[in-house]
Design a protein around this motif. Structure first.
Motif, PDB file in Angstrom:
ATOM      1  N   ALA A  29     -15.023  27.674   9.958  1.00  0.00           N
ATOM      2  CA  ALA A  29     -14.925  27.110   8.613  1.00  0.00           C
ATOM      3  C   ALA A  29     -16.109  27.553   7.760  1.00  0.00           C
ATOM      4  CB  ALA A  29     -14.847  25.593   8.678  1.00  0.00           C
ATOM      5  N   MET A  30     -17.295  27.577   8.330  1.00  0.00           N
ATOM      6  CA  MET A  30     -18.474  27.973   7.572  1.00  0.00           C
ATOM      7  C   MET A  30     -18.427  29.460   7.214  1.00  0.00           C
ATOM      8  SD  MET A  30     -21.530  25.860   9.333  1.00  0.00           S
ATOM      9  CE  MET A  30     -21.704  24.109   9.112  1.00  0.00           C
ATOM     10  N   VAL A  31     -17.940  30.291   8.123  1.00  0.00           N
ATOM     11  CA  VAL A  31     -17.799  31.718   7.818  1.00  0.00           C
ATOM     12  C   VAL A  31     -16.811  31.901   6.677  1.00  0.00           C
ATOM     13  CG1 VAL A  31     -16.950  33.937   8.687  1.00  0.00           C
ATOM     14  CG2 VAL A  31     -18.525  32.577  10.078  1.00  0.00           C
ATOM     15  N   ARG A  46     -26.001  35.396   8.361  1.00  0.00           N
ATOM     16  CA  ARG A  46     -27.001  34.694   9.168  1.00  0.00           C
ATOM     17  C   ARG A  46     -27.909  33.809   8.327  1.00  0.00           C
ATOM     18  NH1 ARG A  46     -29.365  36.426  13.788  1.00  0.00           N
ATOM     19  NH2 ARG A  46     -29.913  34.238  13.839  1.00  0.00           N
ATOM     20  N   VAL A  47     -28.041  34.094   7.022  1.00  0.00           N
ATOM     21  CA  VAL A  47     -28.949  33.307   6.180  1.00  0.00           C
ATOM     22  C   VAL A  47     -28.487  31.850   6.088  1.00  0.00           C
ATOM     23  CG1 VAL A  47     -29.952  33.061   3.872  1.00  0.00           C
ATOM     24  CG2 VAL A  47     -29.803  35.327   4.942  1.00  0.00           C
ATOM     25  N   VAL A  56     -22.838  33.957  19.138  1.00  0.00           N
ATOM     26  CA  VAL A  56     -21.759  33.058  18.724  1.00  0.00           C
ATOM     27  C   VAL A  56     -21.151  33.523  17.400  1.00  0.00           C
ATOM     28  CG1 VAL A  56     -21.211  30.689  18.001  1.00  0.00           C
ATOM     29  CG2 VAL A  56     -22.600  31.094  20.047  1.00  0.00           C
ATOM     30  N   LEU A  57     -21.988  33.991  16.483  1.00  0.00           N
ATOM     31  CA  LEU A  57     -21.463  34.496  15.214  1.00  0.00           C
ATOM     32  C   LEU A  57     -20.593  35.730  15.454  1.00  0.00           C
ATOM     33  CD1 LEU A  57     -21.190  34.358  12.179  1.00  0.00           C
ATOM     34  CD2 LEU A  57     -23.394  35.549  11.987  1.00  0.00           C
ATOM     35  N   THR A  58     -21.032  36.620  16.325  1.00  0.00           N
ATOM     36  CA  THR A  58     -20.239  37.805  16.670  1.00  0.00           C
ATOM     37  C   THR A  58     -18.901  37.402  17.278  1.00  0.00           C
ATOM     38  OG1 THR A  58     -22.202  39.173  16.989  1.00  0.00           O
ATOM     39  CG2 THR A  58     -20.191  39.903  18.090  1.00  0.00           C
ATOM     40  N   GLU A  59     -18.926  36.455  18.215  1.00  0.00           N
ATOM     41  CA  GLU A  59     -17.690  35.978  18.846  1.00  0.00           C
ATOM     42  C   GLU A  59     -16.760  35.343  17.811  1.00  0.00           C
ATOM     43  OE1 GLU A  59     -19.193  33.355  21.847  1.00  0.00           O
ATOM     44  OE2 GLU A  59     -19.638  35.001  23.235  1.00  0.00           O
TER      45      GLU A  59
END
Length: 123
Positions: A29-31, A46-47, A56-59
Motif C-alpha cells: 500500500a505504501m509503495v 527508500r526515503v 523487503v522492498l525488493t521482494e
C-alpha cells in the motif's frame, strides 16, 4: 444461533486466492502511494519507506511486478537506472487504499483503545 462454518468456504479456485496483496500488507500500500504521482527509483522509494529493509522492498516490488500492478523499466545508462511505475491495474488500488485509510481515520480512537486494553504495556 451461530451458523457452522463450511469447511469448503475458501475454495482454492476462488478468485480471492489471486488477491495481489494481503489486507494489512503495509509495504504494498505504501509503495502504491509513493508511485501515485509518477515513476520512482528504488533509492527514491527508500526515503519515505526508511524503515523497510532493501530486501523487503525488493521482494515487495517483485511481487507487485508479478501481479501486474507495477512496471520495472531499466535504462541503459552509466550508472544503470531503474524506475518503477504503477500500471493501470496498480492505479486502481488507490481507491481501495483510500477506503482503508478513511476507515482507519474514522475508527482510530477505537482501535487505539482496543490495543491499549489488550496490551496494557501500550499505555
Amino acid at each position: 444461533m451461530t451458523l457452522k462454518l463450511d469447511a469448503d468456504m475458501f475454495d482454492p479456485a476462488c478468485p480471492s486466492s489471486v488477491l495481489p496483496f494481503q489486507i494489512g500488507d503495509k509495504w504494498t500500500a505504501m509503495v502504491v502511494l509513493c508511485l501515485e504521482h509518477g515513476p520512482r527509483r528504488f533509492s527514491e522509494l527508500r526515503v519515505p519507506l526508511r524503515t523497510v529493509t532493501p530486501k523487503v522492498l525488493t521482494e515487495t516490488l517483485r511481487a507487485m511486478e508479478r501481479n501486474g500492478t507495477v512496471t520495472r523499466t531499466s535504462y541503459d545508462e552509466n550508472p544503470p537506472r531503474v524506475e518503477y511505475a504503477l500500471t493501470p491495474l496498480g492505479r486502481s488500488l488507490l481507491t481501495l487504499i483510500e477506503a482503508a485509510r478513511s476507515w482507519t481515520r474514522e475508527n482510530k480512537s477505537e482501535l487505539v483503545a482496543a490495543r491499549k486494553s489488550y496490551d496494557p504495556r501500550l499505555s
